[in-house]
Write an enzyme that holds these catalytic residues in place. Structure first.
Site, PDB file in Angstrom:
ATOM      1  N   CYS A  37      44.504  39.121  29.925  1.00  0.00           N
ATOM      2  CA  CYS A  37      44.514  38.901  31.370  1.00  0.00           C
ATOM      3  C   CYS A  37      45.606  37.881  31.701  1.00  0.00           C
ATOM      4  O   CYS A  37      46.005  37.093  30.834  1.00  0.00           O
ATOM      5  CB  CYS A  37      43.153  38.335  31.758  1.00  0.00           C
ATOM      6  N   THR A  39      45.148  35.304  33.271  1.00  0.00           N
ATOM      7  CA  THR A  39      44.516  33.998  33.022  1.00  0.00           C
ATOM      8  C   THR A  39      44.670  33.587  31.557  1.00  0.00           C
ATOM      9  O   THR A  39      44.916  32.414  31.261  1.00  0.00           O
ATOM     10  CB  THR A  39      43.015  34.065  33.384  1.00  0.00           C
ATOM     11  N   HIS A  42      48.029  32.262  31.166  1.00  0.00           N
ATOM     12  CA  HIS A  42      48.070  30.889  31.704  1.00  0.00           C
ATOM     13  C   HIS A  42      47.536  29.891  30.684  1.00  0.00           C
ATOM     14  O   HIS A  42      48.093  28.813  30.494  1.00  0.00           O
ATOM     15  CB  HIS A  42      47.197  30.774  32.961  1.00  0.00           C
ATOM     16  N   HIS A  60      38.111  37.875  28.031  1.00  0.00           N
ATOM     17  CA  HIS A  60      36.942  38.300  28.831  1.00  0.00           C
ATOM     18  C   HIS A  60      37.033  39.765  29.275  1.00  0.00           C
ATOM     19  O   HIS A  60      36.121  40.281  29.882  1.00  0.00           O
ATOM     20  CB  HIS A  60      36.794  37.397  30.049  1.00  0.00           C
TER      21      HIS A  60
HETATM   22 ZN   LIG Z   1      40.782  39.070  33.763  1.00  0.00          ZN
END
Ligand SMILES: [Zn+2]
Length: 338
Positions: A37, A39, A42, A60
């Site tokens: 993802c 994220t 990041h 996730h």
């Molecule tokens: Zn995600």
């Protein structure tokens, strides 16, 4: 079993550890695929070092099969194919008004607690959604990001026949486009990156490049002047904020999908003049997951084309380095059995 950890400083390590027995009300999942993802990228870049508990296993966006069941779990059995809705809302309070998915003390599993980038993953049973026996586990790893899209579209109140403009054609923007189109909307994706434009076209979407074409004039022409009924701001840049209020027609709804970390100027006069609405949308609820699971099971949309690479989990370091080198790809999955 194989597990991975983010160690800080753009570094992942891979190590062997003992499988853990699931505690009360938990299951152990044999993770099939895990998606990377934005994220996660990041986190890899160190932007979330203050939030994550280094060293930490992240991830996730996953699919898997239940491998062991703890005491008290009655709805799931070994062998069930599942996905995780990674929201730990156990500390929900009356002041959250029943909106558990954005409760004040929400913990995001895979960021605030250990995630799926490992061979086996223990999670509380309440985060699980059961899949069909014949669900493709590779496509099922898209259910989490797809649920962001189904949530965003549901929050917009989209009706068949409406015109949708999506500002930003990354993975989430294109998933929103597919869901909106499937709902019977006329969809236009605005994107500047040629690789992403080509991918959107491959998915059968109409695109416009704001570097070459005046997006507002283009949408006006496509809608006999009505402009967009719904605008999704997925780009997170000032130019998109400037366009969103221009490209929305009378009583247009603008959905804020992008995460803007700081205050930015927005043309509020347009909200008055055209009676626009701004709608915030964050993560997903149970029904958004159910909708996404139905879409994946039906397999009528070109989800396969959203997956641009599948790598063994043992290549995790390389996978993140490659994403930095080639940020225009769509979804990269890792096979957690390899
Ligand atoms: Zn995600």
């Amino acid at each position: 079993m194989m597990a991975t950890q983010y160690e800080g400083n753009k570094t992942f390590t891979i190590f062997e550890k003992e499988k853990e027995q699931p505690s009360k009300n938990e299951v152990r999942i044999k993770v099939a695929f895990v998606g990377v993802c934005g994220t996660d990228v990041h986190i890899y870049h160190g932007m979330m070092d203050k939030r994550v508990n280094i060293p930490v296993t992240i991830g996730h966006e996953m699919s898997g099969v239940i491998d062991a069941v703890g005491e008290g779990v009655s709805d799931f059995v070994i062998g069930d194919k599942v996905v995780v809705r990674p929201l730990d809302d156990r500390k929900v309070k009356p002041s959250d008004k029943g909106f558990n998915h954005i409760c004040e003390e929400l913990k995001f599993i895979g960021i605030d607690s250990p995630g799926a980038m490992q061979e086996y993953w223990n999670v509380p049973a309440f985060v699980l959604h059961k899949l069909n026996n014949d669900t493709d586990l590779k496509l099922a790893a898209l259910i989490e990001p797809l649920s962001v899209a189904t949530h965003d579209v549901r929050m917009s109140g989209l009706q068949a026949g409406e015109t949708v403009v999506i500002l930003g054609g990354g993975p989430i923007g294109l998933l929103i486009a597919l869901v909106a189109k499937e709902s019977g909307a006329q969809v236009i994706v605005s994107e500047i990156n040629e690789t992403r434009i080509a991918k959107a076209k491959e998915l059968g979407l109409t695109t416009v490049n704001p570097m070459q074409v005046d997006v507002v004039a283009y949408v006006k022409e496509q809608t006999e002047g009505r402009l967009a009924d719904v605008v999704f701001e997925v780009a997170g840049v000032q130019s998109a904020l400037d366009v969103m209020t221009e490209v929305a027609g009378i009583r247009g709804r603008i959905v804020m999908v992008a995460i803007h970390g700081e205050k930015k100027p927005v043309d509020l006069f347009k909200f008055f003049w055209k009676e626009l609405k701004l709608i915030g949308a964050r993560v997903y609820e149970k029904e958004d997951y159910e909708k996404s699971i139905a879409l994946i099971n039906a397999n009528k949309l070109p989800f396969e084309a959203m997956i641009t690479d599948v790598q063994p989990l043992s290549n995790i370091q390389q996978v993140f380095e490659n994403i930095d080198k080639n940020p225009d790809g769509m979804k990269v999955l890792m096979d957690c059995s390899l």
